[in-house]
Write an enzyme that holds these catalytic residues in place. Structure first.
Site, PDB file in Angstrom:
ATOM      1  N   LYS A  79       0.851  -1.206   0.000  1.00  0.00           N
ATOM      2  CA  LYS A  79       0.000   0.000   0.000  1.00  0.00           C
ATOM      3  C   LYS A  79       0.877   1.244   0.000  1.00  0.00           C
ATOM      4  CE  LYS A  79      -4.019   2.017   2.407  1.00  0.00           C
ATOM      5  NZ  LYS A  79      -4.932   1.904   3.552  1.00  0.00           N
ATOM      6  N   SER A 154      -9.916   1.882   2.330  1.00  0.00           N
ATOM      7  CA  SER A 154      -8.962   2.590   1.513  1.00  0.00           C
ATOM      8  C   SER A 154      -7.920   1.696   0.845  1.00  0.00           C
ATOM      9  CB  SER A 154      -8.257   3.657   2.340  1.00  0.00           C
ATOM     10  OG  SER A 154      -7.473   3.057   3.363  1.00  0.00           O
ATOM     11  N   SER A 178     -10.264  -0.387   6.627  1.00  0.00           N
ATOM     12  CA  SER A 178      -9.622  -0.286   5.312  1.00  0.00           C
ATOM     13  C   SER A 178      -8.914  -1.519   4.788  1.00  0.00           C
ATOM     14  CB  SER A 178      -8.629   0.868   5.314  1.00  0.00           C
ATOM     15  OG  SER A 178      -9.315   2.050   5.035  1.00  0.00           O
TER      16      SER A 178
HETATM   17  N1  GLN Z   1     -13.472   4.258   5.518  1.00  0.00           N
HETATM   18  C1  GLN Z   1     -12.980   4.726   6.782  1.00  0.00           C
HETATM   19  C2  GLN Z   1     -12.543   6.151   6.637  1.00  0.00           C
HETATM   20  O1  GLN Z   1     -12.796   6.713   5.643  1.00  0.00           O
HETATM   21  C3  GLN Z   1     -11.864   3.861   7.260  1.00  0.00           C
HETATM   22  C4  GLN Z   1     -10.630   4.099   6.508  1.00  0.00           C
HETATM   23  C5  GLN Z   1      -9.473   3.333   7.038  1.00  0.00           C
HETATM   24  O2  GLN Z   1      -9.618   2.333   7.725  1.00  0.00           O
HETATM   25  N2  GLN Z   1      -8.296   3.842   6.737  1.00  0.00           N
HETATM   26  O3  GLN Z   1     -11.954   6.745   7.501  1.00  0.00           O
END
Ligand code: GLN
Length: 486
Positions: A79, A154, A178
């Site tokens: 990532k 994400s 995410s």
């Molecule tokens: N979708 C969640 C957010 O937008 C979690 C994102 C994540 O775990 N980095 O913050």
């Protein structure tokens, strides 16, 4: 041998060990696959083909000298918020478009020590804020099961890469879901370890009390292998657990007879798609058939507050973490202003995307004098309540089981204009993240032709049992390493 990219990491390891093919051949197969499908999937911000081949050649030497590990020569997607020396690391943001880190993150060091091969830096929502990769400054990734749909986020690029055969395993990060949500949407396995299990050294920060790096793989065994590689104490991250970590692969293949499985009823309320509910009910039957005791009367009443708590705490921490991007120290710089202050303002105005700005504003507001007590402090108190409920539950149950997401992958653009609808994607993954508990998403079948994820939450530091249950389920259910036609 053709189509080596179809192998899981442990299958590939066998082949490498038995000299059926070399690490260079395996890497070439994956790079070739990337060339063929990447225009449709866009899992990567940067493909590191030359570096991958160089690392694969080193892996072949390692394999020849008997110093190989289960990850030696295995192609991995990383990532793009995991810092890699000499390889551009953007966190999905324009503000880091030219950032070439001078050092390596802990997890990348560990992965390289094990001899794994990095094929590229995976796409993601900007600074990991999002659930679809649509907030990436480099264009969204696509779901390999249906490229009209999002892969989740994400870590959507990481999950899409594994499902599309563009990597055998990937590293993602999870702040509120995410790793697990995109794993669920893409039909692969994703594990969010206990907070403090994996070092965050060299991981670009979003919400520091929530962020955790974890593996995404085609099956539970691969995820256990990668966790074995990256977990453990690191002096450079004082939140890592100083105790020696267990051997996670050890838990695979053990039976789960007599395990107590709790099913919190708050997770099965309005909004859950019927196909998802049906798959989870089947999975619970499967766990019952494997000898688990299932209790569907568990109640965790603070669950409904997790979303509100998360969207105070994560943006608050983000607003502090993102203050460093000012166009002066590193990264992108917009010098169109007429003073230093104006340049800073311009850099942030043109360097950050809409979602990031929204979070910075939310967080700054929640932390400001006068509102701090009403929002941030209150959120921290409710966080403690959520923790306590989980602590109580784990006195009675070995694991808790829920869906990973209320629905299956959605169409690109469907939730982009409505941040709240996007945030609701994480209602099942947020509570355990807020508490810092480990949780895994494992494929449990399909609804409307799209993968559904089974979400298993474990007690603190109990990734072993989590993997044991997930593996036993996976072996019985038979949804491991299923790849879409692409
Ligand atoms: N979708 C969640 C957010 O937008 C979690 C994102 C994540 O775990 N980095 O913050």
């Amino acid at each position: 041998m053709t189509d080596l990219w179809k192998l899981s990491a442990h299958q590939a390891h066998e082949g490498l060990r038995e000299r059926e093919f070399t690490a260079v051949e395996l890497t070439e197969s994956v790079l070739d696959r990337i060339e063929r499908v990447e225009p449709r999937v866009h899992s990567f911000i940067t493909v590191t083909a030359d570096l991958a081949l160089e690392q694969a050649r080193e892996a072949d030497v390692k394999l020849g000298t008997g110093t190989a590990t289960p990850l030696t020569g295995i192609p991995v997607a990383v990532k793009d918020l995991i810092v890699t020396k000499g390889v551009r690391t953007t966190a999905g943001s324009k503000i880091l478009e030219n950032f070439v880190p001078p050092y390596d993150s802990h997890v990348y060091e560990e992965m390289r020590r094990a001899g794994a091969v990095m094929v590229g830096k995976a796409n993601m929502d900007e600074f990991a804020m999002g659930s679809s990769t649509e907030h990436s400054a480099y264009g969204m990734s696509r779901n390999p099961w249906n490229t009209d749909l999002v892969p989740g986020g994400s870590s959507g690029g990481s999950a899409a890469a594994v499902a599309a055969g563009e990597a055998l395993i990937a590293l993602g990060s999870d702040t509120g879901g995410s790793i697990r949500q995109p794993a669920g949407f893409c039909g692969v396995v994703g594990l969010d370890p206990t907070y403090g299990r994996v070092s965050r050294y060299g991981v670009i920060a979003f919400g520091s009390s929530l962020d955790q790096v974890g593996p995404i793989g085609r099956d539970v065994e691969d995820v256990a292998t990668m966790l074995d590689c990256i977990a453990g104490h690191d002096d450079r991250d004082s939140t890592t657990n100083p105790e020696p970590k267990p051997d996670y692969r050890h838990y695979l293949g053990r039976d789960i007879r007599g395990m107590k499985v709790g099913v919190p009823k708050e997770y099965f309320v309005e909004g859950i798609e019927p196909g998802v509910r049906a798959r989870i009910e089947e999975a619970l039957k499967q766990l019952g058939a494997l000898g688990c005791e299932i209790d569907t009367e568990v109640s965790l009443p603070s669950t409904e507050h997790a979303l509100a708590v998360y969207y105070i705490i994560a943006p608050s921490e983000a607003s502090a973490n993102l203050a460093r991007y000012d166009g002066v120290k590193y990264g992108y710089s917009d010098r169109s202003g007429s003073s230093m202050w104006e340049n800073m303002e311009q850099t942030r105005a043109t360097g950050f995307g809409a979602e990031v700005k929204r979070r910075i504003m939310l967080g700054t507001y929640a932390l400001s004098a006068g509102y701090y007590d009403a929002y941030y402090l209150k959120a921290q108190k409710v966080r403690t309540l959520i923790n306590r409920e989980f602590e109580e539950a784990f006195k009675k149950y070995d694991v808790l089981v829920t869906p990973t997401v209320p629905g299956v992958a959605f169409a690109a653009g469907a939730k982009l204009e409505d941040p709240y609808a996007m945030y609701l994607n994480d209602i099942y993954t947020l509570p355990s993240a807020v508490a810092g508990l480990p949780a895994i998403s494992v494929p449990c079948g399909f609804s409307e032709g799209l993968p559904v994820g089974l979400h298993i939450i474990g007690n603190f530091w109990d990734e072993g049992r989590l993997l044991q249950v997930a593996h036993a389920y996976e072996q019985a259910a038979g949804f491991a390493n299923q790849l879409p036609e692409l």
